[in-house]
Motif scaffolding. Sequence first.
Motif, PDB file in Angstrom:
ATOM      1  N   SER A  26      43.301  64.575  22.673  1.00  0.00           N
ATOM      2  CA  SER A  26      43.762  65.748  23.417  1.00  0.00           C
ATOM      3  C   SER A  26      43.528  67.050  22.655  1.00  0.00           C
ATOM      4  O   SER A  26      42.911  67.066  21.594  1.00  0.00           O
ATOM      5  CB  SER A  26      45.246  65.584  23.745  1.00  0.00           C
ATOM      6  OG  SER A  26      45.451  64.457  24.563  1.00  0.00           O
ATOM      7  N   LEU A  80      47.676  62.485  21.495  1.00  0.00           N
ATOM      8  CA  LEU A  80      48.135  63.619  22.287  1.00  0.00           C
ATOM      9  C   LEU A  80      48.007  64.932  21.519  1.00  0.00           C
ATOM     10  O   LEU A  80      47.614  64.954  20.348  1.00  0.00           O
ATOM     11  CB  LEU A  80      49.571  63.364  22.752  1.00  0.00           C
ATOM     12  CG  LEU A  80      49.696  62.151  23.698  1.00  0.00           C
ATOM     13  CD1 LEU A  80      51.158  61.843  23.993  1.00  0.00           C
ATOM     14  CD2 LEU A  80      48.931  62.387  24.986  1.00  0.00           C
ATOM     15  N   ASP A  81      48.345  66.039  22.162  1.00  0.00           N
ATOM     16  CA  ASP A  81      48.127  67.395  21.640  1.00  0.00           C
ATOM     17  C   ASP A  81      48.714  67.623  20.241  1.00  0.00           C
ATOM     18  O   ASP A  81      49.797  67.131  19.923  1.00  0.00           O
ATOM     19  CB  ASP A  81      48.753  68.440  22.568  1.00  0.00           C
ATOM     20  CG  ASP A  81      48.103  68.489  23.931  1.00  0.00           C
ATOM     21  OD1 ASP A  81      47.126  67.759  24.159  1.00  0.00           O
ATOM     22  OD2 ASP A  81      48.585  69.269  24.773  1.00  0.00           O
ATOM     23  N   HIS A  86      38.779  66.402  23.606  1.00  0.00           N
ATOM     24  CA  HIS A  86      39.021  67.742  24.146  1.00  0.00           C
ATOM     25  C   HIS A  86      38.195  68.750  23.348  1.00  0.00           C
ATOM     26  O   HIS A  86      38.055  68.624  22.124  1.00  0.00           O
ATOM     27  CB  HIS A  86      40.509  68.075  24.051  1.00  0.00           C
ATOM     28  CG  HIS A  86      40.877  69.309  24.788  1.00  0.00           C
ATOM     29  ND1 HIS A  86      40.756  70.577  24.241  1.00  0.00           N
ATOM     30  CD2 HIS A  86      41.351  69.485  26.038  1.00  0.00           C
ATOM     31  CE1 HIS A  86      41.143  71.474  25.127  1.00  0.00           C
ATOM     32  NE2 HIS A  86      41.522  70.832  26.229  1.00  0.00           N
ATOM     33  N   SER A 138      41.031  58.507  23.679  1.00  0.00           N
ATOM     34  CA  SER A 138      41.206  59.813  24.302  1.00  0.00           C
ATOM     35  C   SER A 138      41.898  60.729  23.300  1.00  0.00           C
ATOM     36  O   SER A 138      42.976  60.415  22.803  1.00  0.00           O
ATOM     37  CB  SER A 138      42.059  59.674  25.570  1.00  0.00           C
ATOM     38  OG  SER A 138      42.239  60.934  26.172  1.00  0.00           O
ATOM     39  N   SER A 170      43.902  53.989  30.580  1.00  0.00           N
ATOM     40  CA  SER A 170      43.066  55.001  29.948  1.00  0.00           C
ATOM     41  C   SER A 170      41.658  54.459  29.740  1.00  0.00           C
ATOM     42  O   SER A 170      40.667  55.157  30.004  1.00  0.00           O
ATOM     43  CB  SER A 170      43.672  55.429  28.617  1.00  0.00           C
ATOM     44  OG  SER A 170      42.833  56.336  27.956  1.00  0.00           O
ATOM     45  N   TRP A 223      52.738  63.958  20.679  1.00  0.00           N
ATOM     46  CA  TRP A 223      52.478  65.361  20.391  1.00  0.00           C
ATOM     47  C   TRP A 223      53.006  65.753  19.021  1.00  0.00           C
ATOM     48  O   TRP A 223      54.075  65.326  18.609  1.00  0.00           O
ATOM     49  CB  TRP A 223      53.154  66.256  21.438  1.00  0.00           C
ATOM     50  CG  TRP A 223      52.830  65.931  22.839  1.00  0.00           C
ATOM     51  CD1 TRP A 223      51.828  66.449  23.606  1.00  0.00           C
ATOM     52  CD2 TRP A 223      53.523  64.995  23.674  1.00  0.00           C
ATOM     53  NE1 TRP A 223      51.848  65.887  24.858  1.00  0.00           N
ATOM     54  CE2 TRP A 223      52.875  64.991  24.930  1.00  0.00           C
ATOM     55  CE3 TRP A 223      54.606  64.147  23.488  1.00  0.00           C
ATOM     56  CZ2 TRP A 223      53.288  64.192  25.982  1.00  0.00           C
ATOM     57  CZ3 TRP A 223      55.013  63.344  24.535  1.00  0.00           C
ATOM     58  CH2 TRP A 223      54.357  63.389  25.763  1.00  0.00           C
TER      59      TRP A 223
END
Length: 161
Positions: free
Chosen positions: A68, A85-86, A50, A66, A17, A103
């Motif tokens: 999301s 993550l999301d 994001h 990162s 990543s 998530w």
Amino acid sequence: MDFWEQIKTPGMSLKCSGLYLAQFRYTSPDLLAGGDGTKSASIVGDVYVHPSAKVHPTAKIGPNVSISANVRIGAGVRLIGCIILDDVEVQENAVVINSIVGWKSSIGKWSRVQADGDYNAKLGITILGEAVIVEDEVVVVNSIVLPNKTLNVSVQDEIIL
């Protein structure tokens, strides 16, 4: 491949990543976030956020982070070398270092989710599976937490099944 060899693979995810984010600097700089800590979060190094993520302007993010979709980052949060993550919520003054947060997970106020970042060690990163809840003021170090767990006590060098 034995169990420990399989566990090391996510550590490579963090390393890769970081390499992708560094490449974006040259190929797609518009994908990288920017911010000076006034109207938007303070961004250090290569960071992807994001467009649907909500990041508090007092957060400090990077390098190699990162974030999301639909993530919520609270006031005073510090993120370094991680993948979020999301649908994750990181609440006020929490810290995430060298970790992957699955998530729909939640990290409580003043909590720490971290690892030493040694990708060759058995537990060199921390991984939270899907829908993991780390309650307020809990510290998770060099650990792997499987999905749908709630941590209300601190853990170190553990695999939570």
